[in-house]
Design a protein around this motif. Structure first.
Motif: not given
Length: 188
Positions: A111, A123, A177-178
């Motif tokens: 993340r 984010t 990421s995520d």
């Protein structure tokens, strides 16, 4: 929240960052459709500096306030919107700059959280993708912030992203990421 009260990104965990993001309430600028009133005489420079009538706006709290009523129109123009006014604002590149990054995890479990020059936290993920654009001065990375508004990723933060992308074991350099993967190579 005044700029002086912003917590240090490095001291926050990603769950704490997610909580702060969820607590952030922005005005409903998408719902406001006032008549266009003219030009705000404001400009956002490529480095993220906000100007009014040619002079930099020196109060971070004012920049933060104006950033909450910033909207991108369907034709690509940027405007400042209130329930009763809509004013053009010139944006040289992107209206925000991602000036700091915090990374946790590796591979698909990673993340990446970013602090913008306005103090906002974002984010990267499917709702906030990273994209890379080829430029004369090398790749320019952008982070989607909200509703068509993007942040140019500062060069120092880009170097951290590139190092992370090249250290990965994917078939092609990129960043997770995520749960979303973002290839490092610029879009054509």
């Amino acid at each position: 929240m005044p700029m002086e009260d912003l917590p240090d990104l490095a001291s926050l965990s990603l769950p704490e960052i997610a909580t702060l993001i969820e607590q952030r309430r922005l005005p409903p600028v998408k719902q406001w459709n006032p008549t266009h009133c003219g030009d705000s005489e404001m400009r956002i420079a490529r480095d993220g500096t906000w100007y009014h009538q040619g002079s930099p706006i020196g109060r971070p709290a004012m920049v933060r306030l104006f950033s909450t009523i910033l909207r991108r129109e369907a034709d690509g123009r940027h405007v400042l919107v209130t329930p009763v006014e809509k004013l053009d604002i010139a944006v040289e590149d992107a209206p925000f700059v991602a000036v700091e990054m915090k990374a946790e995890g590796e591979g698909a479990a990673a993340r990446l959280a970013f602090r913008l020059n306005t103090g906002d936290l974002v984010t990267a993920g499917s709702d906030h993708p990273l994209r890379f654009v080829a430029g004369e001065d090398g790749p320019r990375p952008y982070l989607h912030v909200r509703d068509g508004l993007e942040a140019l990723v500062a060069r120092a933060v880009y170097y951290d992203l590139a190092e992370r992308a090249l250290a990965g074991d994917a078939d092609r350099p990129g960043l997770w990421s995520d749960g979303a993967f973002f290839p490092l190579e610029p879009a054509a």
